[in-house]
Design an enzyme around this catalytic site. Structure first.
Site, short mmCIF file in Angstrom:
data_model
loop_
_atom_site.label_atom_id
_atom_site.label_comp_id
_atom_site.label_asym_id
_atom_site.label_seq_id
_atom_site.Cartn_x
_atom_site.Cartn_y
_atom_site.Cartn_z
N ARG A 168 0.84 -1.21 0.00
CA ARG A 168 0.00 0.00 0.00
C ARG A 168 0.88 1.27 0.00
O ARG A 168 0.57 2.25 0.68
CB ARG A 168 -0.94 0.04 1.22
CG ARG A 168 -1.99 -1.05 1.25
CD ARG A 168 -2.98 -0.92 0.10
NE ARG A 168 -4.10 -1.81 0.26
CZ ARG A 168 -4.14 -3.10 -0.10
NH1 ARG A 168 -3.08 -3.64 -0.68
NH2 ARG A 168 -5.23 -3.82 0.08
N SER A 241 -10.83 -1.03 3.30
CA SER A 241 -10.07 -1.15 4.55
C SER A 241 -9.69 0.25 5.04
O SER A 241 -9.10 1.01 4.29
CB SER A 241 -8.78 -1.93 4.31
OG SER A 241 -9.05 -3.22 3.84
N GLU A 337 -5.35 3.75 6.03
CA GLU A 337 -5.01 3.51 4.63
C GLU A 337 -5.46 4.67 3.75
O GLU A 337 -4.71 5.10 2.88
CB GLU A 337 -5.64 2.20 4.17
CG GLU A 337 -5.12 1.76 2.82
CD GLU A 337 -5.94 0.66 2.20
OE1 GLU A 337 -7.00 0.94 1.62
OE2 GLU A 337 -5.50 -0.49 2.28
N1 EPU Z 1 -10.74 -11.00 10.30
C1 EPU Z 1 -11.31 -10.87 11.54
N2 EPU Z 1 -12.45 -10.12 11.64
C2 EPU Z 1 -13.04 -9.55 10.58
C3 EPU Z 1 -12.47 -9.71 9.30
C4 EPU Z 1 -11.30 -10.45 9.18
O1 EPU Z 1 -10.79 -11.36 12.54
O2 EPU Z 1 -14.06 -8.89 10.76
C5 EPU Z 1 -9.47 -11.75 10.18
C6 EPU Z 1 -9.65 -13.15 9.65
O3 EPU Z 1 -8.89 -14.01 10.45
C7 EPU Z 1 -9.05 -13.10 8.26
C8 EPU Z 1 -8.05 -11.97 8.38
O4 EPU Z 1 -8.59 -11.08 9.32
O5 EPU Z 1 -8.43 -14.29 7.94
C9 EPU Z 1 -7.83 -11.24 7.07
O6 EPU Z 1 -9.08 -10.77 6.56
P1 EPU Z 1 -9.30 -10.58 4.99
O7 EPU Z 1 -8.92 -11.82 4.28
O8 EPU Z 1 -10.66 -10.04 4.77
O9 EPU Z 1 -8.19 -9.54 4.57
P2 EPU Z 1 -7.71 -8.16 5.23
O10 EPU Z 1 -6.30 -8.36 5.67
O11 EPU Z 1 -8.65 -7.66 6.26
C10 EPU Z 1 -6.71 -7.22 3.02
C11 EPU Z 1 -6.74 -5.95 2.26
C12 EPU Z 1 -8.03 -5.86 1.46
C13 EPU Z 1 -8.08 -7.05 0.50
C14 EPU Z 1 -8.01 -8.33 1.33
C15 EPU Z 1 -7.93 -9.56 0.47
C16 EPU Z 1 -5.46 -4.35 3.53
C17 EPU Z 1 -5.48 -3.17 4.42
N3 EPU Z 1 -6.64 -4.82 3.17
O12 EPU Z 1 -7.76 -7.18 3.97
O13 EPU Z 1 -7.99 -4.68 0.71
O14 EPU Z 1 -9.25 -7.02 -0.28
O15 EPU Z 1 -6.81 -8.32 2.14
O16 EPU Z 1 -6.69 -9.67 -0.13
O17 EPU Z 1 -4.38 -4.82 3.15
C18 EPU Z 1 -8.55 -2.36 0.84
O18 EPU Z 1 -7.35 -2.15 0.83
O19 EPU Z 1 -9.40 -1.43 0.88
C19 EPU Z 1 -9.02 -3.73 0.84
C20 EPU Z 1 -10.29 -4.06 0.96
#
Ligand code: EPU
Length: 345
Positions: A168, A241, A337
């Site tokens: 990012r 995010s 972000e």
């Molecule tokens: N999780 C929780 N609670 C929640 C949601 C998620 O505990 O409410 C935990 C779960 O264990 C899950 C982990 O967080 O395995 C990761 O969640 P997720 O796979 O949804 O990914 P993220 O790390 O929250 C990132 C990016 C997203 C992107 C997804 C998928 C960032 C800041 N965000 O989210 O990007 O779509 O991975 O690759 O890196 C964005 O940047 O706006 C965005 C949506």
């Protein structure tokens, strides 16, 4: 002399930011032809007010009004500029809507951007925060970024290495007032192996009985996953995010993991560890929380939402409380972000 672009003055920016918070600017300058950008910049008033450049407004929080003029590139031309049969280089002007552009590349038979389907925003904004999802970051597909350098007042073409892409992050994000992205060149392939590192993506394809997915299959699965997890900004204001996943030294991650065995931890290329901001926030009990119209999405702890009438300042106050609670409980600092206008984090 009239500006070589469309001017709206004054302008209400509520419909121009995906949080749908109210903000105004002195003028909105819409540049329909990137070739005219140097003339537009040269004609700006020299009154010390900062120019705010916006794309789709999907990674932006207005905690106050824009200080001066707002500029948006609306040039949405795109073309294949080189093709060797196996792959092609595609050039897209900054004003292309990202998702429409991804679908167009897939319709040309070109794969590479399918994991990034349905991300809101524009092509011009994509390299700035190096958008990433489901195992792919856009910087991995970029050959070069074309930009207007406001310091030298020249058009520049920076190859991928010069863009200094990180998680990012990019050169453009670090020097926000210097470069204005005008176009992006992508290297795409006709038969590349799909990237299925993200477990949820593999599972979704398996559940559909697809053993050898095409780029289009991957895009369809990504679209379904996003729709199931992330609120649609057209229906409820949000900027995806709100926090970056914190990247910490391996020893910090190990110490946290010892105390919280269920905590997700992801390795990064440089040996540090990426924590899940969503998990940290979720543990602090924020999911679905609401302060008036400023809230946390019920389905994903990392997404702040505007239930209707929240101001940017109210959303920022909520974000600060969330980060404060994560800091107090886990000793981890969260960083926003989206770009914040009218306040500093
Ligand atoms: N999780 C929780 N609670 C929640 C949601 C998620 O505990 O409410 C935990 C779960 O264990 C899950 C982990 O967080 O395995 C990761 O969640 P997720 O796979 O949804 O990914 P993220 O790390 O929250 C990132 C990016 C997203 C992107 C997804 C998928 C960032 C800041 N965000 O989210 O990007 O779509 O991975 O690759 O890196 C964005 O940047 O706006 C965005 C949506």
């Amino acid at each position: 002399m009239p500006f070589p672009c469309r001017v709206t003055a004054p302008v209400d920016l509520t419909a121009r930011n995906s949080f749908a918070v109210h903000a105004t600017a002195r003028r909105l300058l819409e540049v329909g032809d990137i070739a005219t950008l140097p003339a537009v910049i040269a004609a700006l008033p020299d009154d010390g007010t900062a120019l705010l450049v916006i794309g789709g407004g999907s990674n932006l929080l207005f905690a106050g009004d824009a200080p001066g003029d707002v500029l948006a590139i609306t040039d949405d031309r795109r073309a294949i500029i080189a093709d060797d049969g196996d792959g092609a280089v595609v050039r897209a002007a900054a004003g292309n809507a990202w998702h429409g552009f991804v679908l167009w590349t897939l319709a040309q038979g070109l794969g590479g951007l399918e994991n990034l389907a349905l991300i809101p925003g524009t092509v011009g904004a994509a390299p700035i925060q190096n958008i990433g999802a489901y195992g792919v970051e856009v910087g991995e597909r970029i050959v070069a970024v074309e930009a207007f350098d406001r310091n030298t007042r020249e058009a520049v073409r920076l190859d991928a290495a010069a863009c200094r892409f990180g998680y990012r992050d990019s050169l453009f994000k670090r020097q926000p007032d210097r470069y204005l992205v005008t176009a992006v060149e992508f290297a795409l392939a006709r038969s590349a192996a799909p990237v299925l590192d993200y477990a949820g993506l593999r599972d979704a394809l398996q559940a559909r009985g697809i053993a050898r997915p095409t780029s289009r299959d991957v895009a369809d699965a990504v679209i379904d996953i996003r729709r199931s997890k992330l609120p649609d900004p057209a229906r409820i204001g949000n900027a995806g995010s709100f926090f970056k996943n914190p990247v910490v030294p391996a020893a910090t991650a190990a110490a946290l993991r010892a105390e919280h065995p269920a905590m997700p931890v992801f390795a990064t290329a440089d040996g540090r560890q990426k924590l899940s901001a969503a998990w940290l926030i979720d543990q602090c009990g924020w999911k679905g929380h609401r302060d008036g119209d400023a809230g946390v999405a019920p389905g994903h702890a990392l997404v702040l939402v505007n239930h209707g009438g929240a101001s940017g300042a109210e959303l920022l106050a909520l974000a600060r409380r969330i980060a404060g609670s994560v800091q107090a409980r886990f000793g981890v600092a969260l960083e926003p972000e989206p770009r914040i206008v009218g306040a500093t984090w």
